[in-house]
Design an enzyme around this catalytic site. Structure first.
Site, PDB file in Angstrom:
ATOM      1  CD  GLU A  18       8.866  30.213  -3.003  1.00 34.88           C
ATOM      2  OE1 GLU A  18       8.211  31.495  -3.029  1.00 34.88           O
ATOM      3  OE2 GLU A  18       8.980  29.571  -3.671  1.00 34.88           O
ATOM      4  CE  LYS A  39      14.926  31.686   7.109  1.00 39.88           C
ATOM      5  NZ  LYS A  39      14.140  31.403   8.543  1.00 39.88           N
ATOM      6  CD  GLU A 143      22.804  10.583   6.917  1.00 41.15           C
ATOM      7  OE1 GLU A 143      23.874   9.805   7.014  1.00 41.15           O
ATOM      8  OE2 GLU A 143      22.392  10.513   5.561  1.00 41.15           O
TER       9      GLU A 143
END
EC number: 2.7.11.1
Length: 685
Positions: A18, A39, A143
């Site tokens: 948020e 979004k 990663e």
């Protein structure tokens, strides 16, 4: 919202963040069966037409960007008063989180990340988009080391009620450019300043300017010169120190002018850390403060203090509209403490200075930042149609307008402005975007956006446009499905000549790691033994019964297998092999012979018969005598035995020899003269 489906396609699964203006949800695209990020503009902004317009306009512009270091915008829409943007979903951490965990990063890592961020900015700048909020919170690192910049050009708004709460105004203040802090005209170079701040924080672990409020930090951006990063981290080369200081120059003229320039210098340092970088900011490194305007700032803490404990995204994903972390006090470094300790100021001066700063803060916060976010004063768009694009851009930028350049094929001279949007004489606010449609000359073609298209579609599209397919590279991708385009060169919307080649990089899908296993040889083992051995090796078995055994010892034994020895497989892949084993042993039937044939044969003949037929015949006493009878006159298998009875063979009588002596006479008997006998006739009776 959870479970709601937007655009008949995007199913909201969970809220992952948020921000001040929006929520971010993890969602599933039901059409392509993959995760995306959605979004959604908050309800309090849905009736603000300007915010909604910018929200959609900027998202549409970003959707045309094609760069592996940009978080792609996939879709934008409105449903039931819900305004949303769909982006690619990236699994990873923000650069801010990484810096918090590890502190200062190795300078080689900082250079690598910096190059990728700069490439993302270069792509946006070429399309006329200024990010305006470059910071570690908006940089995602997976990663695998993939760097993605998010929140490109998403318009941010700030009203007077927000300004009143200065502690929650724009956590981005640590990364503001001086021109942003002053609320004046900004261009692409404002992003390069912010990138310099990001590089600074990566190699030192701290931001160059800190304070107890966003206004204080903003003032430092305007007035103060940062402590050179090498003063904090001696391990970085002088070349990188100079590059960062040049990127953070107060005056945009003295900074890097394009993202391409900073990429070039970062690449040089990557190859040779001892390279010399031209820096217009090479001043006395002991001079930490340079006064830009006569503004008194109290409590001049050292520029470089520990980063705010909560200076990060509210979202933790994709967006940072506001931070509520500006309330913490700075931690002064020892040198500055010493300076402050030696400088004693009267309470009256401190009070006066405090009043001036409050006034400055209100002025900058309310007028400057509001002007930056809301567009500034009104200006009229001049008539630049027919002019050269360089002249037109100079005029428009001189009025504080941003220029988006779009090329269109035309019979007009290349570089001549064909159209202006908004129209000539329209009134807009400074900071607004003006789109110039520029002639690309004859034969110029705008390159389409090939993102998520397969190679066949790319070929067909290029052929229809008179373009050619150039090199085709392949890369693994965790986000782009196998066979679809990851990136392209030239980029989407670039204008090229007919016949030009377009290079694409195609996704190989997610990289699947391999492993090597050893499959034992189970030849000669029973089926059960083979199953056990192969199961212990992690191999499945498909037993197949094959040819019959040739001996009792072979029955049920494995005689071949489909695979043995070393085998490379996908990690976790199940391997099953086929083994073939012998069936039951069937004893062959031996030939049989009629033993009754022996009757009447001579012994010699019987022996020959026995040898030929591999039957043991006993009872033969003479080669010349004949077989009288057989113990088994029926069928006898080879290897069997019979006995025979032979006929008696008649012997010939022996002749009597003449003049044989007479037998002695009994006593008391008178011997009688013996009469000669006639010899017997030999022959058969």
């Amino acid at each position: 919202m959870i479970g709601k489906i937007l655009g008949n396609r995007y199913e909201l699964l969970q809220c992952v963040g948020e921000g001040g203006m929006s929520f971010v949800y993890k969602a599933r695209c039901r059409k392509l069966n993959r995760f995306v990020a959605v979004k959604i503009l908050k309800d309090e902004f849905k009736n603000n037409e300007e915010i909604v317009r910018r929200f959609k306009k900027e998202a549409t512009a970003i959707a045309n960007l094609s760069n592996p270091n940009v978080v792609n915008v996939l879709d934008v829409g409105t449903q039931d008063d819900i305004n949303y943007i769909v982006m690619e979903y990236v699994e990873g951490k923000t650069l801010k989180d990484i810096i918090k965990e590890k502190g200062a990063l190795p300078y080689e890592v900082a250079i690598s990340i910096g190059i990728k961020v700069a490439k993302a900015l270069e792509c946006a700048h070429k399309s006329g988009i200024i990010h305006r909020d470059v910071k570690p919170q908006n940089i995602l690192v997976t990663e695998e080391g993939v760097v993605k910049v998010t929140d490109f050009g998403i318009a941010k708004s700030m009203d007077s009620s927000t300004i009143a709460h200065t502690n929650s105004v724009m956590g981005s203040a640590h990364y503001f450019s001086p021109e942003q802090a002053k609320g004046t005209y900004t261009d692409y170079r404002t992003d390069l300043y912010s990138l310099g701040i990001v590089l600074y924080e990566m190699v030192t672990g701290v931001v160059p300017f800190n304070g107890d409020s966003p206004v204080t930090v903003a003032v430092k951006h305007i007035q103060e010169k940062a402590i050179p990063p090498k003063n904090i981290n001696q391990n970085i080369p002088n070349s990188l120190n100079d590059l960062i200081m040049k990127a953070m120059e107060k005056d945009p003229v003295n900074r890097y002018q394009t993202a391409k320039e900073i990429i070039g210098d970062l690449e040089k340092i990557k190859k040779d850390p001892n390279v010399t970088i031209s820096s217009k900011s090479a001043e006395d490194e002991d001079q930490f403060t340079r006064v830009m305007s006569p503004v008194v700032v109290p409590n001049t803490e050292t520029n470089n203090s520990e980063p705010d404990e909560d200076d990060e995204d509210d979202d933790e994903y994709y967006e940072d509209d506001e931070d509520e972390d500006e309330e913490e006090n700075n931690i002064q470094t020892k040198p500055q403490k010493a300076i402050n300790k030696n400088k004693k100021k009267s309470p009256i001066l401190i009070i006066i200075a405090t009043i001036l700063v409050v006034a400055l803060g209100i002025t900058l916060g309310f007028l400057g930042m509001k002007k930056f976010m809301e567009g500034g004063k009104d200006v009229k768009i001049p008539n630049v149609v027919g002019e050269k694009v360089e002249d037109a851009k100079s005029k428009l930028e001189g009025l504080g307008l941003k220029v988006l350049e779009v090329t269109e094929e035309s019979d007009q001279e290349k570089g001549i402005v064909l159209k202006v949007d908004p129209n000539v004489d329209s009134t807009v606010k400074t900071g607004s975007e003006v789109k110039l449609t520029v002639s690309g000359g004859e034969g110029q073609i705008k390159v389409p956006n090939f993102a998520e298209m397969n190679l066949d579609s790319v070929k067909r599209t290029l052929k229809s446009l008179g373009l050619e397919l150039g090199s085709v590279d392949e890369e693994y991708s965790d986000s782009v499905p196998r066979g679809e385009v990851i990136s392209q060169s030239p980029n989407a919307n670039e204008s090229v000549d007919k016949g030009s080649k377009v290079n694409v990089t195609i996704s190989k899908g997610k990289e699947i790691k391999s492993e090597t296993i050893n499959i034992p040889d189970v030849s000669g083992k029973s089926v059960e033994e083979a199953k056990s051995i192969l199961a212990n090796a992690g191999v499945g078995v498909n037993p197949v019964k094959g040819e019959a055994a040739k001996s009792e010892g072979e029955a049920g034994k494995v005689y071949s297998q489909s695979q043995s020895g070393s085998l490379t497989i996908k990690q976790g892949e199940k391997v099953t092999i086929t083994i073939n084993y012998y069936g039951d042993y069937v004893k062959p039937e031996k030939p049989k012979h009629n033993a009754g044939e022996l009757v009447g044969m001579t012994g010699a003949q019987a022996k020959a018969w026995a040898s030929k037929n591999k039957i043991n015949v006993s009872g033969i006493t003479s080669d010349t005598a004949k077989v009288k009878s057989v113990s088994n006159s029926g069928e006898v298998e080879e290897g069997g035995s019979v006995s025979v009875t032979m006929e008696e063979e008649k012997k010939p009588e022996q002749p009597t020899q003449p003049n044989q002596p007479t037998q002695p006479t009994q006593p008391n008997q008178q011997a009688q003269p013996e009469q000669p006998k006639q010899p017997e006739q030999s022959g058969n009776n």
